[in-house]
Design a protein around this motif. Structure first.
Motif: not given
Length: 751
Positions: A138-141, A151-154, A206-209, A304-308
């Motif tokens: 939902r966030y990605l969509d 871009a994301y970071n775990v 996760i990065r939002f742009n 930013s914080r990644m949902p899920g």
């Protein structure tokens, strides 16, 4: 501390990731020199997550010597870095300042929407049916197009200095949103199988742009869509309430799994510069309404914080998507509608004896710097040539159409000509004026043919490129290329012309542009009513220059050709036989084409006569293309000037100093009798036309059988008596009892 500026406020305008290592150190040294603390430097440095190392600021702080070095780094360095990244001081004509913008701090208690006394907290509840994959999908969509790289970071590491988990290195940036969504929908909620395993005590980011897939710095951001609004020192329900009350255009609202909410706000910026301004404005509004923003989150590449995912036993989850206003423009208009940043009324008594200085004059008696000028005229008036002449006059500090111009740098925005044609035209005009190009460095040309955008999009791009150039004038030619809206709509044209105000105010320079006349007769109109479209065009600028064509008589055109021929002969004598000219040609002879041609037969050497004949014919041909024009104007800052008459002879305009054009009226203003004067036809031509008209009428009437005088009278629109007279004048017809026939061998009796 001598500086009157709050350097911590200036730091908000400097992106540390855009500085090299030494520049970053210089900021720390300047802060220490001006009395700030290592904590101020450290807090600002945290914005560059890729290079930030906890504790490093304190280690270096003690090594800074300051004034003991003899040349300490001062707060001026921070001011310069802020200017380099787009910050501007308050407006002055000397500094070329700017109007209040989204990047400026606001001292008045405006932009307040939330009444804290009536604010009701809005609780945040965890989702009942927890599906990690669905949360992230939902966030990605909501934030990304399928083709955009995410871009994301775990990965994470524990900083033992403050006992906090922090994102490790750069993370991943090699897949697009569409691919991630497809894999997440197939992973049975095992998002680690898609993204990689994360540390549950730390959570994930996760990065939002969207990014270009080459890195995660600001330079790698491909579109500046979103900004992060976060506050970690307020009650969650209060944060949530203010975000909703402000109607922020939130694309996604995420619970961080800690003590904050992350609002991913739509800013829809065209570029990094606009992004900075909008984020500053956004943060200022939030601050004014009680939402204490963490300003280190202002970078477009921020994590930013990644949902899920879970974080130390708490869920990072999506609170909602598409909350508040639909987009930035809608939200900004709403905020400005509730609050305005208009200045307060001023008492005249306060300034009566201490009036502010007027803006410097650009065109003597016509226009000041920082003001607007419109040139209007029909096609073939040479408006573009006139504006190029003005560009050159300003660059060289010369006269333009008889007006003195202040010397300085000018930007000519070419929207119509291709680049080679534009450059050649400038050189042609220089040569046509006969001026030496001593100050070409004062002229910049921005060639935008094929690359134009509407004026409301062009204005900020123009301002950004011109901000450091110290232009005293910007010419935009022509404006129909950037016109937005219906030119007959007053409100739409007011919005359009406001863009010129913005350019003039931001750059502190004059804005000059041209527009065409409306269709139809113009001579009977006032100069300010001739421009096409809404009257806003003529009433908006501070100076209106209008061109109207003068109708030349045949005698005047003939005299101009004769004058051109005499000038060509005179130039030929100066070149080939100056001695003959001085001894044999009188002042009267110089004014007679016939006398000059007679002198040429004798005084021009035979081998040059063909060249002279060609030069004379070329001069006469060029004179035949000359057109005459009258300039009238409407001025706001200066008294009305007398009409100026001039010639346009490609590629230049010249003022008529002889007075020969003074008594000529524009063609549309001449009375009928004067228009027809000189157009009377020779009697022989008139007779020929009458004879031809009789034959044409007879042929047309034979379609109905016998031709009568009544038939021809109706066809020709005259009386039967006139028909009889014209038939008799023709001589090729007979008339018998009102019937008309041709005299010929086959038709002699008429019936």
């Amino acid at each position: 501390m001598e500086s009157t500026l709050d350097l911590t406020e200036l730091l908000a305008h400097i992106d540390p990731s855009m500085l090299d290592y030494q520049e970053w150190v210089n900021v720390g040294m300047a802060l220490k020199e001006e009395g700030y603390t290592a904590a101020d430097w450290d807090l600002w440095s945290q914005q560059d997550a890729g290079r930030y190392n906890s504790g490093e600021c304190w280690k270096k702080w003690d090594s800074f010597q300051g004034q003991g070095t003899g040349a300490p780094v001062t707060g001026g360095t921070i001011v310069q870095y802020a200017k380099d990244q787009g910050w501007k001081p308050a407006f002055t004509f000397e500094s070329g300042g700017h109007e209040l913008d989204w990047g400026d701090s606001i001292d008045k208690d405006d932009l307040v929407v939330v009444d804290k006394n009536w604010l009701e907290k809005k609780e945040v509840y965890e989702p009942r049916n927890w599906s990690p994959a669905r949360e992230l999908v939902r966030y990605l969509d909501a934030l990304f197009e399928p083709s955009e790289t995410v871009a994301y970071n775990v990965e994470s590491w524990l900083d033992e200095n403050d006992n906090k988990w922090k994102p490790g290195n750069k993370g991943s940036y090699d897949r697009n949103a569409g691919e991630l969504i497809r894999l997440l929908n197939q992973c049975n909620d095992d998002i680690g199988s898609v993204l990689g395993d994360y540390t549950e005590e730390a959570g994930a980011w996760i990065r939002f742009n969207p990014f270009d897939g080459k890195g995660v710095r600001n330079d790698n951001v491909t579109e500046f869509k979103y900004a992060l609004v976060e506050s970690d020192n307020m009650d969650l329900s209060e944060q949530n309430a203010i975000i909703h009350e402000l109607e922020l255009p939130v694309a996604a609202l995420v619970h961080s799994g800690g003590k904050s909410i992350h609002a991913i706000v739509k800013v829809d910026a065209a570029n990094y510069e606009e992004y900075r301004k909008r984020v500053d404005y956004l943060y200022e509004v939030c601050k004014k309404n009680g939402l204490n923003i963490d300003r280190q989150n202002r970078n477009p590449s921020r994590l930013s914080r990644m949902p899920g995912v879970t974080r130390n036993g708490k869920k990072q989850f999506l609170i909602g998507t598409n909350i508040g206003k639909g987009n930035w423009a809608e939200w900004h208009e709403w905020i400005e509608g509730i609050n305005d940043d208009l200045p307060d009324p001023e008492s005249l008594d306060q300034y009566w004896d201490n009036l502010p200085e007027l803006a410097p004059v650009l065109i003597d008696g016509v226009l000041r710097q920082g003001h607007k000028l419109l040139m209007a005229g029909p096609s073939k008036a040479g408006k573009s040539f006139a504006l190029i002449e003005l560009s050159i006059a300003i660059a060289e500090g010369r006269q333009w159409i008889g007006w003195n111009c202040t010397q300085g740098k000018i930007l000519y925005v070419n929207l119509e000509l291709d680049r080679p044609s534009a450059l050649h035209r400038f050189k042609d005009v220089y040569e046509g004026l006969g001026w030496q190009p001593n100050n070409l460095h004062n002229i910049d040309i921005w060639n935008l043919r094929g690359k134009t955008v509407p004026m409301d999009k062009l204005a900020p791009k123009l301002i950004r490129r011109a901000a450091k150039k110290d232009y005293i004038a910007v010419i935009i030619d022509p404006i129909y290329k950037v016109l937005t809206g219906d030119e007959n709509s007053a409100d739409q044209m007011a919005h359009f012309t406001n863009q010129f105000d913005k350019v003039a105010t931001e750059l502190g320079c004059a804005v000059i542009y041209c527009h065409h006349h409306s269709k139809g007769s113009q001579g009977g109109k006032k100069s300010m009513d001739r421009a096409s479209g809404s009257g806003v065009f003529a009433r908006d600028p501070d100076a209106l220059i209008d061109l109207v064509e003068l109708e030349l008589s045949e005698d005047l055109q003939k005299a101009q050709k004769g004058k051109a021929a005499c000038t060509a002969y005179e130039e030929a004598f100066r070149k080939y036989n100056p001695d003959y000219m001085d001894e044999n040609i009188s002042d009267d002879d110089y004014m007679s084409e016939f006398q000059m041609s007679e002198h040429a037969k004798v005084g021009i050497p035979s081998k040059y006569k063909a060249d002279v004949t060609k030069a004379v014919n070329d001069a006469k041909q060029l004179a035949n293309t000359k057109s005459a024009w009258r300039i009238e104007g409407t001025l706001r800052e200066f008294p009305k000037f007398d009409a100026i008459n001039m010639w346009f002879e490609y590629p230049r305009h010249t003022v008529d100093t002889t007075g020969i054009l003074a008594d000529i009226q524009p063609g549309d203003e001449q009375p009928t009798w004067k228009k027809n004067l000189g157009k009377k036809k020779d009697p022989k031509d008139k007779k020929k036309e009458r004879i031809e008209a009789v034959k044409t009428a007879f042929d047309a009437c034979t379609i109905n059988g016998d031709v009568t005088t009544k038939d021809m009278a109706e066809y020709m629109g005259v009386t039967e008596k006139t028909v009889r007279n014209r038939v008799k004048e023709h001589g090729g017809f007979w008339i018998d009892e009102g019937v008309i026939g041709l005299k010929s061998d086959n038709q002699t009796q008429g019936k």
